[in-house]
Design a protein around this motif. Sequence first.
Motif, PDB file in Angstrom:
ATOM      1  N   GLN A 238       2.064  66.992  31.822  1.00 48.90           N
ATOM      2  CA  GLN A 238       3.172  67.123  30.868  1.00 48.90           C
ATOM      3  C   GLN A 238       2.785  68.092  29.755  1.00 48.90           C
ATOM      4  N   LEU A 239       3.731  68.922  29.365  1.00 51.40           N
ATOM      5  CA  LEU A 239       3.531  69.901  28.299  1.00 51.40           C
ATOM      6  C   LEU A 239       4.733  69.851  27.370  1.00 51.40           C
ATOM      7  N   ASP A 240       4.478  69.902  26.065  1.00 53.28           N
ATOM      8  CA  ASP A 240       5.595  69.960  25.115  1.00 53.28           C
ATOM      9  C   ASP A 240       5.222  70.852  23.946  1.00 53.28           C
ATOM     10  N   LEU A 241       6.214  71.497  23.376  1.00 54.78           N
ATOM     11  CA  LEU A 241       6.013  72.345  22.210  1.00 54.78           C
ATOM     12  C   LEU A 241       7.262  72.316  21.340  1.00 54.78           C
ATOM     13  N   ASP A 242       7.072  72.472  20.041  1.00 60.86           N
ATOM     14  CA  ASP A 242       8.216  72.469  19.124  1.00 60.86           C
ATOM     15  C   ASP A 242       7.896  73.291  17.892  1.00 60.86           C
ATOM     16  N   HIS A 243       8.953  73.700  17.211  1.00 59.47           N
ATOM     17  CA  HIS A 243       8.804  74.435  15.950  1.00 59.47           C
ATOM     18  C   HIS A 243       9.966  74.082  15.031  1.00 59.47           C
ATOM     19  N   GLN A 244       9.643  73.908  13.756  1.00 59.85           N
ATOM     20  CA  GLN A 244      10.669  73.636  12.751  1.00 59.85           C
ATOM     21  C   GLN A 244      10.436  74.499  11.522  1.00 59.85           C
ATOM     22  N   HIS A 245      11.522  75.068  11.027  1.00 58.29           N
ATOM     23  CA  HIS A 245      11.504  75.741   9.726  1.00 58.29           C
ATOM     24  C   HIS A 245      12.444  74.979   8.800  1.00 58.29           C
ATOM     25  N   ARG A 246      11.958  74.669   7.621  1.00 59.07           N
ATOM     26  CA  ARG A 246      12.776  73.954   6.642  1.00 59.07           C
ATOM     27  C   ARG A 246      12.611  74.634   5.286  1.00 59.07           C
ATOM     28  N   SER A 247      13.730  74.823   4.618  1.00 58.59           N
ATOM     29  CA  SER A 247      13.744  75.444   3.304  1.00 58.59           C
ATOM     30  C   SER A 247      14.718  74.659   2.432  1.00 58.59           C
ATOM     31  N   GLN A 248      14.218  74.024   1.390  1.00 55.23           N
ATOM     32  CA  GLN A 248      15.097  73.226   0.531  1.00 55.23           C
ATOM     33  C   GLN A 248      14.503  73.104  -0.864  1.00 55.23           C
ATOM     34  N   ILE A 249      15.365  73.188  -1.857  1.00 50.60           N
ATOM     35  CA  ILE A 249      14.950  72.939  -3.238  1.00 50.60           C
ATOM     36  C   ILE A 249      14.697  71.451  -3.401  1.00 50.60           C
ATOM     37  N   THR A 250      13.553  71.096  -3.955  1.00 56.84           N
ATOM     38  CA  THR A 250      13.178  69.694  -4.074  1.00 56.84           C
ATOM     39  C   THR A 250      13.672  69.102  -5.395  1.00 56.84           C
ATOM     40  N   ALA A 251      13.880  67.781  -5.376  1.00 63.34           N
ATOM     41  CA  ALA A 251      14.410  67.073  -6.545  1.00 63.34           C
ATOM     42  C   ALA A 251      13.322  66.176  -7.128  1.00 63.34           C
ATOM     43  N   PRO A 252      12.668  66.590  -8.224  1.00 63.09           N
ATOM     44  CA  PRO A 252      11.626  65.752  -8.829  1.00 63.09           C
ATOM     45  C   PRO A 252      12.216  64.477  -9.436  1.00 63.09           C
ATOM     46  N   GLY A 253      11.324  63.553  -9.796  1.00 62.91           N
ATOM     47  CA  GLY A 253      11.752  62.284 -10.357  1.00 62.91           C
ATOM     48  C   GLY A 253      11.723  62.258 -11.875  1.00 62.91           C
ATOM     49  N   TYR A 254      11.869  61.060 -12.418  1.00 61.83           N
ATOM     50  CA  TYR A 254      11.948  60.829 -13.862  1.00 61.83           C
ATOM     51  C   TYR A 254      10.721  60.053 -14.337  1.00 61.83           C
TER      52      TYR A 254
END
Length: 711
Positions: A238-254
């Motif tokens: 069995q062989l598997d491969l994956d790729h993800q690109h994520r781009s998002q402005i993060t929301a800090p806490g208080y």
Amino acid sequence: MTSTLKQTVLACAVLQAFSLNASAQQAAPEGVTSVVVTGSRWVASDRASIGGFTDAPLLDTPASITALGTTQMLDLSIRNVTDAARFDASIGDAYNAVGYAEQFSIRGFALDNATSYRKDGIAIPADTQIPLENKERIEVLRGLAGLQAGVAAPGGMVNFVTKRPTNAPLRSSLVEVSERGTLHGSIDLGGRFEDRRFGYRINAAAEDLKSYVRGADGERQFVSAAFDWQVTPDALLQLDLDHQHRSQITAPGYQLLRNEVLPSGISPKTLLNDQPWTKPVETDSSNLGLRFQVRLNADWTATVNANKHWFKRDDYTAFPYGCSNEGDGFYPGYCSNGDYDVYDYQSVGERKTPWGAQAMLQGRIDTGAVRHQLTVGAAMSERHDSFGEYVYDYAGSSNIYRNQVVDPAPGNPATGPVMERRNDRESALFVQDVATLSERFTLHTGLRWVKLKRNEKAEVELPWAHANDSFVLPSVALVYKPARDWSVYGSLSHGLQHGGIAEMGTTNENTVLDPSRSKQIELGVKGIVNNAMMVSAAVFDIRQGLEYVNAGGAFVRAGEQRHRGLELAAQGKLNAELNYSLSLMALDAEQTGTGDPGVEGKRVTNVPELRSTAWVEYALPAIQGLKVDAVWQYSGSKAFDPANRAIVPGYHVAGLGTSYALRVGGMHTILRARVDNVFDKFYWRDVTQSLGGYLLPGAPRTFRVSAQFDF
């Protein structure tokens, strides 16, 4: 990946569904519309591999485990691990900020991003949201995993089982709209080639992210492929491969006002990271997995599996910390009026490249009247972390109620040269024996020898520091079956975890503490009632060294934290129309033996004494294929800091959903709609002591609608 791929996947998810719908309607008799009834015997899966070294029934496994399969994830509108965690009272948030990595605790212990998250049993970093589109199952082991994993947080671990090729052709697509207009599209394709020894599974997804936190927007693209080759009737590759690109402005806490009082009048939709120069956090992550299994004879099987992971992140935040506008200032803490200091934080070019491999020989032998299921194996993993000196420069001040625009930090600062700063190697040998002593009793014994090597460069100008340690981790459990569908067990296990890393702002910043042991005693019972209800109960006592920032600002390990708790769970069908799932955890988490009167005997931070969740689904008999459901979550109060100066109140949150399954022109279609936090209740869902201590608000009322097409 680019926005072109994102648009392509979204378009494919819609166009493929509707084009096939049209052709199916042309082939079907005019006006024919049928209804499809979906559902499974259990709300959650009744099998998992995380409890040992092979896929096994949960009823016979002497550990507390939950597992959600693909069908359950689709039925419950689960798109990420945060969605899944709401159905297990033992899982909580642990600095789970919008737009950043999903981070959790189990049984009150924060999971380790480096070792507590696994893909097919091999550790992967959880420094970004782990995609679920190519996951067949999410498995959660609650409690120590020393035998199964070696190094892992004492609360447990999460294992993601990869989707594999299907024997029958699979064609499925999903389109969803949620929050302020987040658009999600995904496709799932599987089957065999003309030469049926070869199979494939293709998954792709794209999202245009519009978070409920206004301004915390972004995008995500994901693609994966899995193949298998039945080399011989007894050998599978069995062989598997994956790729993800994520781009998002993060929301800090208080932070606390004056480092004393919880802020009030807060909107969970407010983004503190809201400056003209704010940039999104950019992450790229990839996996390459390989597994080979061969059946040597009727009793013995050999398995080798490995995974290589690549991770890259450019981290940007207009970071809120402290207050210099009142008196001598508060560090940490915001001003009485809500003012806070804004820092330009940049850490560009972070890279992590872990890999892991494991080889096992499993089989059965009989010694007299005792039958043994044996597993012997070896494992090795290695991890390299590279990063530069981060930017953390003062830029100005803003306010939690009225955002103030500030200029970026002067001088155009940039991250220092990226170089390898830390690497780890873990080698292990393990053996497990599951001995069937009689029809009623089964004895599980196991031993794992672990050797750890760590090299780190805490500061660029300092020489490399080296550490070598080895540990033996025993595990023993006895299972008694008073009846075929009931199991009672007791277990004693040892765990191992890397020492924490002193965070930004501490006097010993970037210093890594030594590895430490943890111990657990657990007693549990599991059973199936009338072939319609699965129940479980467990009591546990877990101890590990307490790590915290002391009054002098140093990150230390002193004394221990002891978590004693009770877990109850039930799921099943009350009748043909009513499904349900109930989960509860009562937990006493205490800091002891510290020698520090400020924290001695106090509650462990971010751990409620009671958490529960309930889900009920009802299929309307009058309208075949139509279901309605409701989910309710409760969390008790939590200590904000080790000294328990501030207590964060508990909360109740409710959600409602509906689904309608039908077949139009031969295509199976499911329409779903949900509303979470129905009563739009404000609550603090997450508390962390990281980076001086922060509170993260829960999501307001949010909506989602989706359509799934199977053809």
